[in-house]
Scaffold this motif. Structure first.
Motif, PDB file in Angstrom:
ATOM      1  N   UNK A   1       0.825  -1.208   0.000  1.00 16.17           N
ATOM      2  CA  UNK A   1       0.000   0.000   0.000  1.00 16.17           C
ATOM      3  C   UNK A   1       0.856   1.253   0.000  1.00 16.17           C
ATOM      4  N   UNK A   2       1.926   1.245   0.802  1.00 13.72           N
ATOM      5  CA  UNK A   2       2.830   2.398   0.872  1.00 13.72           C
ATOM      6  C   UNK A   2       3.496   2.662  -0.478  1.00 13.72           C
ATOM      7  N   UNK A   3       3.974   1.608  -1.129  1.00 16.14           N
ATOM      8  CA  UNK A   3       4.673   1.761  -2.402  1.00 16.14           C
ATOM      9  C   UNK A   3       3.734   2.179  -3.515  1.00 16.14           C
ATOM     10  N   UNK A   4       2.515   1.652  -3.507  1.00 14.04           N
ATOM     11  CA  UNK A   4       1.563   1.987  -4.568  1.00 14.04           C
ATOM     12  C   UNK A   4       1.123   3.445  -4.505  1.00 14.04           C
ATOM     13  N   UNK A   5       1.301   4.075  -3.356  1.00 12.86           N
ATOM     14  CA  UNK A   5       1.010   5.512  -3.285  1.00 12.86           C
ATOM     15  C   UNK A   5       1.927   6.307  -4.201  1.00 12.86           C
ATOM     16  N   UNK A   6       3.100   5.721  -4.479  1.00  8.54           N
ATOM     17  CA  UNK A   6       4.058   6.374  -5.381  1.00  8.54           C
ATOM     18  C   UNK A   6       3.957   5.841  -6.800  1.00  8.54           C
ATOM     19  N   UNK A   7       3.001   4.909  -7.009  1.00  7.86           N
ATOM     20  CA  UNK A   7       2.784   4.386  -8.345  1.00  7.86           C
ATOM     21  C   UNK A   7       3.214   2.929  -8.466  1.00  7.86           C
ATOM     22  N   UNK A   8       2.665   2.259  -9.488  1.00  5.41           N
ATOM     23  CA  UNK A   8       2.977   0.850  -9.712  1.00  5.41           C
ATOM     24  C   UNK A   8       4.463   0.634  -9.980  1.00  5.41           C
ATOM     25  N   UNK A   9       5.100   1.608 -10.597  1.00  3.88           N
ATOM     26  CA  UNK A   9       6.527   1.469 -10.912  1.00  3.88           C
ATOM     27  C   UNK A   9       7.354   1.347  -9.637  1.00  3.88           C
ATOM     28  N   UNK A  10       6.941   2.049  -8.573  1.00  6.69           N
ATOM     29  CA  UNK A  10       7.672   1.968  -7.301  1.00  6.69           C
ATOM     30  C   UNK A  10       7.566   0.571  -6.705  1.00  6.69           C
ATOM     31  N   UNK A  11       6.382  -0.037  -6.798  1.00  3.71           N
ATOM     32  CA  UNK A  11       6.216  -1.404  -6.303  1.00  3.71           C
ATOM     33  C   UNK A  11       7.057  -2.380  -7.117  1.00  3.71           C
ATOM     34  N   UNK A  12       7.018  -2.255  -8.423  1.00  2.00           N
ATOM     35  CA  UNK A  12       7.802  -3.141  -9.282  1.00  2.00           C
ATOM     36  C   UNK A  12       9.296  -3.017  -8.986  1.00  2.00           C
ATOM     37  N   UNK A  13       9.760  -1.780  -8.779  1.00  2.00           N
ATOM     38  CA  UNK A  13      11.180  -1.559  -8.498  1.00  2.00           C
ATOM     39  C   UNK A  13      11.572  -2.180  -7.160  1.00  2.00           C
ATOM     40  N   UNK A  14      10.704  -2.041  -6.153  1.00  2.00           N
ATOM     41  CA  UNK A  14      10.991  -2.616  -4.833  1.00  2.00           C
ATOM     42  C   UNK A  14      11.045  -4.138  -4.905  1.00  2.00           C
ATOM     43  N   UNK A  15      10.115  -4.739  -5.639  1.00  2.00           N
ATOM     44  CA  UNK A  15      10.115  -6.189  -5.782  1.00  2.00           C
ATOM     45  C   UNK A  15      11.358  -6.673  -6.517  1.00  2.00           C
ATOM     46  N   UNK A  16      11.795  -5.911  -7.487  1.00  2.00           N
ATOM     47  CA  UNK A  16      13.012  -6.276  -8.220  1.00  2.00           C
ATOM     48  C   UNK A  16      14.226  -6.215  -7.306  1.00  2.00           C
ATOM     49  N   UNK A  17      14.297  -5.178  -6.441  1.00  2.00           N
ATOM     50  CA  UNK A  17      15.419  -5.062  -5.498  1.00  2.00           C
ATOM     51  C   UNK A  17      15.376  -6.171  -4.458  1.00  2.00           C
ATOM     52  N   UNK A  18      14.175  -6.608  -4.087  1.00  2.00           N
ATOM     53  CA  UNK A  18      14.038  -7.640  -3.044  1.00  2.00           C
ATOM     54  C   UNK A  18      14.321  -9.045  -3.564  1.00  2.00           C
ATOM     55  N   UNK A  19      14.272  -9.224  -4.888  1.00  2.00           N
ATOM     56  CA  UNK A  19      14.408 -10.572  -5.446  1.00  2.00           C
ATOM     57  C   UNK A  19      15.695 -11.277  -5.024  1.00  2.00           C
ATOM     58  N   UNK A  20      16.866 -10.615  -5.055  1.00  2.00           N
ATOM     59  CA  UNK A  20      18.082 -11.324  -4.610  1.00  2.00           C
ATOM     60  C   UNK A  20      18.011 -11.756  -3.156  1.00  2.00           C
ATOM     61  N   UNK A  21      17.389 -10.941  -2.299  1.00  2.00           N
ATOM     62  CA  UNK A  21      17.279 -11.288  -0.889  1.00  2.00           C
ATOM     63  C   UNK A  21      16.337 -12.474  -0.702  1.00  2.00           C
ATOM     64  N   UNK A  22      15.286 -12.535  -1.508  1.00  2.00           N
ATOM     65  CA  UNK A  22      14.382 -13.674  -1.462  1.00  2.00           C
ATOM     66  C   UNK A  22      15.129 -14.950  -1.821  1.00  2.00           C
ATOM     67  N   UNK A  23      15.960 -14.866  -2.861  1.00  2.00           N
ATOM     68  CA  UNK A  23      16.755 -16.020  -3.278  1.00  2.00           C
ATOM     69  C   UNK A  23      17.715 -16.446  -2.178  1.00  2.00           C
ATOM     70  N   UNK A  24      18.413 -15.492  -1.595  1.00  2.00           N
ATOM     71  CA  UNK A  24      19.372 -15.806  -0.531  1.00  2.00           C
ATOM     72  C   UNK A  24      18.665 -16.463   0.652  1.00  2.00           C
ATOM     73  N   UNK A  25      17.499 -15.924   1.027  1.00  2.22           N
ATOM     74  CA  UNK A  25      16.753 -16.480   2.158  1.00  2.22           C
ATOM     75  C   UNK A  25      16.280 -17.896   1.873  1.00  2.22           C
TER      76      UNK A  25
END
Length: 349
Positions: A208-232
């Motif tokens: 919800x917080x990220x979507x306030x800045x637009x769908x692109x912000x959510x997509x960018x955050x998910x892309x940044x989180x992907x390596x951490x998801x893999x590591x975990x």
């Protein structure tokens, strides 16, 4: 507008998933033998029988996945009501009970002579835990691999998550009670709270917080989180196989025997969902993900709950780890079947 849940192309992790899982199995077993004291120390790092190391890794792993869930997409359920109904039927009315039955048949009877007698109840409990929660993370990968309808996958995950918050603990308690296994309700409910409710709330707040800045912000955050998801994910697998390494090396027959009911229930539930969708006239782009969602398991929750209820070295924990071991190759095989049978499916009368 509903956000798309599935990325447009697979990354290196998804393409080589079986390889990473295999490497984690080897690494975990080797490290478990080389540094057993370190793993024992991590095993003792717990609160109310909930292992905190596993909990942190699972949060890192599933929160980004849960951020993809748009509960507003539940409104689209009427567009795919047949596929949705089939998946819900298989996930909640068939899979947990069919696994309990298969566990009773194979573990309690057919394979009992080759399994440790003291662990039979624990093995069955692990199988039940594995089947009681539908997959919420890898579903997006399986859906893309069969060219599934993105909105259907998104809606199904959101609906399953909603049901799981309230339904996982009662179903598990019912089936474990039928299996005559003592259920520590406090630990079970705490596991649901820590591994479903809290990460889901965090994920939705971040979304919800990220979507306030637009769908692109959510997509960018998910892309940044992907390596951490893999590591975990990789770290969780290494940790689990580190704890179970001795059992795997000293009881290879147990691993093979436990894999039989797990594999059968995956194939049975996938075939049932796929066939019912075809019979009801649902589109192939819905039937594919429906079958795979109906068959796959939320192994992160199953493993964590098994550890919380029965301990790291229990038969229940080992049974859920066997589920991790075979789920990826079996699901990839089902993806191939779904894709190759598309012509047959769409040729129905």
């Amino acid at each position: 507008m509903v956000q798309k849940a599935v990325p447009t192309r697979l990354g290196i992790f998804e393409r080589w998933l079986s390889l990473w899982v295999a490497l984690c199995i080897v690494a975990g077993i080797v490290l478990g033998r080389v540094a057993p004291n370190a793993f024992h120390a991590l095993g003792g790092f717990e609160l109310a029988h909930i292992n905190l190391a596993v909990g942190v890794l699972i949060w890192i792993m599933i929160v980004p996945m849960l951020m993809r869930v748009d509960f507003g997409a539940l409104g689209t359920v009427r567009q795919h009501w047949r596929g949705m109904g089939v998946t819900l039927f298989v996930n909640w009315a068939v899979k947990p009970f069919s696994m309990a039955l298969l566990g009773w048949i194979f573990v309690r009877h057919l394979f009992a002579a080759w399994l440790p007698a003291a662990q039979l109840d624990s093995y069955i409990a692990g199988l039940i835990l594995l089947a009681a929660a539908p997959c919420t993370a890898m579903v997006f990968v399986w859906s893309q691999l069969v060219r599934g309808e993105a909105h259907f996958t998104l809606t199904q995950v959101a609906l399953n998550d909603s049901i799981m918050v309230f339904g996982f603990a009662p179903i598990v308690a019912l089936l474990l009670g039928v299996a005559a296994i003592h259920v520590p309700w406090t630990t079970l409910l705490l596991s649901v709270l820590l591994y479903i409710v809290v990460p889901l709330a965090i994920a939705q707040a971040l979304r919800k917080h990220l979507l306030r800045r637009g769908a692109a912000a959510l997509d960018a955050a998910l892309k940044r989180a992907q390596p951490w998801t893999l590591v975990a994910l990789l770290a969780t697998l290494v940790l689990l196989f580190g704890f179970q390494g001795e059992a795997i090396l000293h009881q290879p027959l147990v691993i093979v025997l436990l894999a039989v009911p797990i594999t059968l229930q995956v194939l049975f539930n996938a075939g049932l969902a796929y066939g019912l969708n075809r019979w009801l006239g649902e589109a192939h782009c819905v039937a594919g993900p429906s079958a795979l969602i109906g068959a796959s398991n939320f192994f992160e929750l199953a493993v964590a709950t098994a550890i919380s209820l029965f301990g790291f070295t229990s038969g229940a924990a080992l049974a859920t780890v066997v589920g991790v071991l075979i789920e990826v190759p079996v699901m990839l095989g089902l993806v191939e079947v779904v894709n190759r049978s598309r012509g047959w499916y769409e040729a129905r009368a």
